[in-house]
Motif scaffolding. Structure first.
Motif, PDB file in Angstrom:
ATOM      1  N   ALA A 121       0.836  -1.195   0.053  1.00 37.73           N
ATOM      2  CA  ALA A 121       0.025   0.000   0.147  1.00 37.73           C
ATOM      3  C   ALA A 121       0.979   1.188  -0.032  1.00 37.73           C
ATOM      4  O   ALA A 121       2.070   1.106   0.441  1.00 37.73           O
ATOM      5  CB  ALA A 121      -0.906  -0.027   1.153  1.00 37.73           C
ATOM      6  N   ALA A 122       0.345   2.365  -0.289  1.00 32.45           N
ATOM      7  CA  ALA A 122       0.945   3.633  -0.459  1.00 32.45           C
ATOM      8  C   ALA A 122       1.720   3.968   0.746  1.00 32.45           C
ATOM      9  O   ALA A 122       2.636   4.808   0.745  1.00 32.45           O
ATOM     10  CB  ALA A 122       0.184   4.710  -1.175  1.00 32.45           C
ATOM     11  N   ASP A 123       0.946   3.558   1.900  1.00 29.72           N
ATOM     12  CA  ASP A 123       1.562   4.128   3.174  1.00 29.72           C
ATOM     13  C   ASP A 123       1.383   3.046   4.203  1.00 29.72           C
ATOM     14  O   ASP A 123       0.486   2.038   4.087  1.00 29.72           O
ATOM     15  CB  ASP A 123       0.897   5.178   3.760  1.00 29.72           C
ATOM     16  CG  ASP A 123      -0.930   4.905   3.873  1.00 29.72           C
ATOM     17  OD1 ASP A 123      -1.398   5.346   2.916  1.00 29.72           O
ATOM     18  OD2 ASP A 123      -1.013   4.540   4.872  1.00 29.72           O
ATOM     19  N   GLN A 124       2.171   3.038   5.315  1.00 26.81           N
ATOM     20  CA  GLN A 124       1.847   2.179   6.373  1.00 26.81           C
ATOM     21  C   GLN A 124       0.626   1.939   6.972  1.00 26.81           C
ATOM     22  O   GLN A 124       0.024   0.708   6.912  1.00 26.81           O
ATOM     23  CB  GLN A 124       2.940   2.230   7.354  1.00 26.81           C
ATOM     24  CG  GLN A 124       3.320   1.363   8.537  1.00 26.81           C
ATOM     25  CD  GLN A 124       3.866   0.122   7.798  1.00 26.81           C
ATOM     26  OE1 GLN A 124       4.865   0.227   7.040  1.00 26.81           O
ATOM     27  NE2 GLN A 124       3.297  -1.058   7.918  1.00 26.81           N
TER      28      GLN A 124
ATOM     29  N   VAL B  21      12.431  15.087 -16.450  1.00 28.52           N
ATOM     30  CA  VAL B  21      11.977  13.572 -16.165  1.00 28.52           C
ATOM     31  C   VAL B  21      10.949  13.322 -15.118  1.00 28.52           C
ATOM     32  O   VAL B  21      11.043  14.070 -14.098  1.00 28.52           O
ATOM     33  CB  VAL B  21      13.197  12.782 -15.910  1.00 28.52           C
ATOM     34  CG1 VAL B  21      13.044  11.629 -15.682  1.00 28.52           C
ATOM     35  CG2 VAL B  21      14.169  12.834 -17.268  1.00 28.52           C
ATOM     36  N   PRO B  22       9.953  12.609 -15.425  1.00 26.17           N
ATOM     37  CA  PRO B  22       8.907  12.675 -14.378  1.00 26.17           C
ATOM     38  C   PRO B  22       9.396  11.698 -13.047  1.00 26.17           C
ATOM     39  O   PRO B  22      10.251  10.756 -13.145  1.00 26.17           O
ATOM     40  CB  PRO B  22       7.933  11.830 -14.776  1.00 26.17           C
ATOM     41  CG  PRO B  22       8.438  11.088 -16.162  1.00 26.17           C
ATOM     42  CD  PRO B  22       9.393  11.900 -16.668  1.00 26.17           C
ATOM     43  N   VAL B  23       8.648  11.967 -11.947  1.00 29.96           N
ATOM     44  CA  VAL B  23       8.999  11.263 -10.880  1.00 29.96           C
ATOM     45  C   VAL B  23       7.866  10.411 -10.200  1.00 29.96           C
ATOM     46  O   VAL B  23       6.710  10.779 -10.364  1.00 29.96           O
ATOM     47  CB  VAL B  23       9.547  12.295  -9.564  1.00 29.96           C
ATOM     48  CG1 VAL B  23       9.650  11.551  -8.255  1.00 29.96           C
ATOM     49  CG2 VAL B  23      10.713  13.320  -9.907  1.00 29.96           C
ATOM     50  N   LEU B  24       8.230   9.173 -10.065  1.00 27.99           N
ATOM     51  CA  LEU B  24       7.043   8.222  -9.694  1.00 27.99           C
ATOM     52  C   LEU B  24       7.254   7.192  -8.553  1.00 27.99           C
ATOM     53  O   LEU B  24       8.564   6.953  -8.284  1.00 27.99           O
ATOM     54  CB  LEU B  24       6.673   7.504 -10.785  1.00 27.99           C
ATOM     55  CG  LEU B  24       7.650   6.757 -11.690  1.00 27.99           C
ATOM     56  CD1 LEU B  24       6.883   5.627 -12.568  1.00 27.99           C
ATOM     57  CD2 LEU B  24       8.419   7.652 -12.671  1.00 27.99           C
ATOM     58  N   SER B  25       6.287   6.718  -7.832  1.00 29.11           N
ATOM     59  CA  SER B  25       6.514   5.740  -6.924  1.00 29.11           C
ATOM     60  C   SER B  25       6.451   4.554  -7.377  1.00 29.11           C
ATOM     61  O   SER B  25       5.979   4.356  -8.543  1.00 29.11           O
ATOM     62  CB  SER B  25       5.784   6.312  -5.571  1.00 29.11           C
ATOM     63  OG  SER B  25       4.256   5.787  -6.044  1.00 29.11           O
ATOM     64  N   THR B  26       6.620   3.435  -6.580  1.00 28.81           N
ATOM     65  CA  THR B  26       6.353   2.224  -7.134  1.00 28.81           C
ATOM     66  C   THR B  26       6.022   1.246  -6.036  1.00 28.81           C
ATOM     67  O   THR B  26       6.472   1.292  -4.958  1.00 28.81           O
ATOM     68  CB  THR B  26       7.774   1.359  -7.698  1.00 28.81           C
ATOM     69  OG1 THR B  26       7.340   0.211  -8.438  1.00 28.81           O
ATOM     70  CG2 THR B  26       8.963   1.307  -6.888  1.00 28.81           C
ATOM     71  N   GLY B  27       5.372   0.029  -6.397  1.00 30.53           N
ATOM     72  CA  GLY B  27       4.934  -0.861  -5.400  1.00 30.53           C
ATOM     73  C   GLY B  27       5.864  -1.797  -5.501  1.00 30.53           C
ATOM     74  O   GLY B  27       5.815  -2.937  -4.537  1.00 30.53           O
ATOM     75  N   ALA B  28       6.770  -1.950  -6.358  1.00 30.76           N
ATOM     76  CA  ALA B  28       7.782  -3.006  -6.418  1.00 30.76           C
ATOM     77  C   ALA B  28       8.841  -2.888  -5.423  1.00 30.76           C
ATOM     78  O   ALA B  28       9.540  -1.664  -5.457  1.00 30.76           O
ATOM     79  CB  ALA B  28       8.242  -3.349  -8.014  1.00 30.76           C
ATOM     80  N   GLY B  29       9.298  -3.996  -5.001  1.00 29.26           N
ATOM     81  CA  GLY B  29      10.612  -3.791  -4.124  1.00 29.26           C
ATOM     82  C   GLY B  29      11.943  -4.028  -4.959  1.00 29.26           C
ATOM     83  O   GLY B  29      11.669  -4.480  -6.107  1.00 29.26           O
ATOM     84  N   HIS B  30      12.888  -3.544  -4.541  1.00 26.93           N
ATOM     85  CA  HIS B  30      14.253  -3.515  -5.256  1.00 26.93           C
ATOM     86  C   HIS B  30      15.239  -3.425  -4.187  1.00 26.93           C
ATOM     87  O   HIS B  30      15.224  -3.001  -3.096  1.00 26.93           O
ATOM     88  CB  HIS B  30      14.333  -2.072  -6.295  1.00 26.93           C
ATOM     89  CG  HIS B  30      13.287  -2.057  -7.274  1.00 26.93           C
ATOM     90  ND1 HIS B  30      13.166  -2.947  -8.345  1.00 26.93           N
ATOM     91  CD2 HIS B  30      12.072  -1.322  -7.247  1.00 26.93           C
ATOM     92  CE1 HIS B  30      12.180  -2.624  -9.090  1.00 26.93           C
ATOM     93  NE2 HIS B  30      11.374  -1.846  -8.417  1.00 26.93           N
ATOM     94  N   ASP B  31      16.504  -4.073  -4.833  1.00 30.49           N
ATOM     95  CA  ASP B  31      17.627  -4.135  -3.879  1.00 30.49           C
ATOM     96  C   ASP B  31      18.113  -2.381  -3.606  1.00 30.49           C
ATOM     97  O   ASP B  31      18.398  -2.239  -2.452  1.00 30.49           O
ATOM     98  CB  ASP B  31      18.911  -4.629  -4.759  1.00 30.49           C
ATOM     99  CG  ASP B  31      18.738  -6.020  -5.005  1.00 30.49           C
ATOM    100  OD1 ASP B  31      19.084  -6.611  -6.021  1.00 30.49           O
ATOM    101  OD2 ASP B  31      18.471  -6.720  -3.956  1.00 30.49           O
TER     102      ASP B  31
END
Ligand code: HGY
Ligand code: MN
Ligand code: MN
Ligand code: MN
Length: 425
Positions: free
Chosen positions: A299-302, A364-374
């Motif tokens: 979810a976007a927040d805790q 360049v646009p700034v965006l959040s993601t729901g995918a985890g990454h290193d």
């Protein structure tokens, strides 16, 4: 392969020739002929092939290739011990039947960006490294970002040694079989302290850039997300002779929980997925004794995530209680929200703003993601940033995952610009 990028990547651009050759050599490794997807699981033969590919790319560029205590690969330009290194890379492992770009696009683009900087005659004033972080997807042992979590001290040796795959093979056994000493694993703070910035380029796992019409974007944050295992215990019995009224069938309670998860997620505007299940004894003509379901929720927040998971668990317990089913819920992994380092992110945005994207002429646009990454895991120890490359399908963790040739090149150029700004005079 559906596109030139999948077949061989951009061949028409200067920076494309290296990309083209790398992609051509990597694309067949660990690919399942039937599904067209990838099965590059940690410490398997396919993983070993990808690691060999990484070493070949590093050596072909005169980089010093090393494997750290946790099995992550690093290809160095300059002195690894000097400190303040600029590091870029991603992962080469995949989910079951994963796409061609999730992970590999970041690693290939890192090598291609280095080639581009050399073509520009850039003068490096800091060490640079390209990385392949091990077991980012957690497809085999169930824990995502195992290589970077171990390095960052977010996965203990003891917990790592308890991980088992579906065949009961332990992580230490798998590492040892692949020639890596499992007793060496553990936190690597000195190594991380020598990194000044980590930038990960990744195919977008969504359609934001497609909708905005931009080839490249910058990550602002990674949503909080986690994995919970629901164990539903019932009573095994004969499917052909047991009256419905006499059954304690855990599959029913599992099914009701999956539907409840969808309802809770819709109500909260969050995400909930039951994508993996195991059944014992798993016989067509046997009522299950145990059904295990894994929930992935984000979810976007805790607060929203907590509400959704609590709602799903409450519904599961209600259904289980009414049906006389035993239920055990275990949180297997969790990643709190990651806000990428503002200073590094702003510096990258300024760098890229000086070369507005060819397609749009705007920043360049700034965006959040729901995918985890290193990059998300490392952000607790190192200033990190991410670049996303447009994926017109928005599909990921599937053979249909896609990035167009020109967008791959735009990603390489953007990454080269960012690395030049960070590591070169
Ligand atoms: O699960 C994830 O978000 C990532 O692909 N490991
Ligand atoms: Mn992934
Ligand atoms: Mn990935
Ligand atoms: Mn029988």
């Amino acid at each position: 392969p559906a596109t030139a990028a999948q077949a061989g990547g951009p061949s028409s651009h200067g920076s494309g020739s290296s990309f083209h050759e790398m992609w051509r050599d990597l694309a067949p490794l660990g690919r399942d002929a039937r599904s067209g997807g990838y099965r590059r699981y940690a410490w398997t033969a396919a993983d070993a092939d990808c690691r060999a590919w990484f070493r070949t790319q590093a050596e072909a560029r005169g980089l010093t290739c090393e494997v750290d205590r946790n099995g992550n690969q690093w290809a160095w330009l300059g002195d690894p011990l000097a400190g303040d290194a600029v590091v870029t890379g991603s992962h080469l492992d995949s989910v079951p039947d994963g796409g061609a770009f999730d992970g590999p696009l970041g690693v290939v683009s890192s090598f291609a960006a280095l080639d581009e900087l050399r073509r520009r005659g850039a003068e490096f004033v800091k060490p640079l490294a390209v990385t392949n972080f091990g077991d980012e997807e957690g497809a085999r042992f169930g824990l995502a970002c195992a290589g970077s979590r171990l390095a960052a001290g977010q996965l203990s040796r003891e917990r790592a040694h308890r991980l088992r795959d579906g065949d009961g093979t332990s992580l230490p056994q798998a590492m040892a079989a692949a020639g890596h000493d499992p007793d060496a694993i553990g936190p690597d703070p000195e190594r991380l302290a020598r990194i000044g910035a980590f930038v990960e380029l990744h195919v977008e796992q969504g359609r934001a850039l497609d909708l905005s019409g931009d080839p490249v974007g910058i990550a602002s944050a990674i949503w909080p997300h986690g994995r919970w295992r629901f164990d539903f215990g019932g009573e095994a019995n004969h499917a052909g002779t047991t009256r419905l009224a006499d059954r304690r069938d855990p599959m029913l309670t599992y099914a009701e929980t999956v539907l409840a998860a969808r309802r809770e997620a819709e109500l909260a505007g969050a995400l909930a997925t039951f994508g993996k299940i195991t059944v014992e004894p798993n016989g067509v003509n046997a009522i299950p004794s145990l059904v295990r379901g894994w929930l992935d929720s984000r979810a976007a927040d805790q607060a929203t995530l907590d509400t959704v998971v609590a709602g799903i668990e409450r519904a599961a317990r209600d259904h289980a209680q009414r049906a006389g089913i035993d239920l055990d819920v275990v949180r297997e992994s969790f990643t709190p929200v990651v806000e990428f380092a503002h200073t590094l992110r702003d510096e990258i945005a300024e760098t890229l703003a000086r070369r507005p994207s060819r397609d749009t002429g705007r920043a360049v646009p700034v965006l959040s993601t729901g995918a985890g990454h290193d990059a998300g895991i490392l952000s607790a120890s190192v200033p990190t940033a991410m670049l996303f490359v447009r994926n017109p399908t928005g599909i990921s963790h599937s053979p249909a995952e896609y990035a167009a040739e020109d967008d791959c090149v735009a990603g390489v150029i953007a990454l080269a610009d960012v690395l030049e700004g960070l590591a070169c005079r």
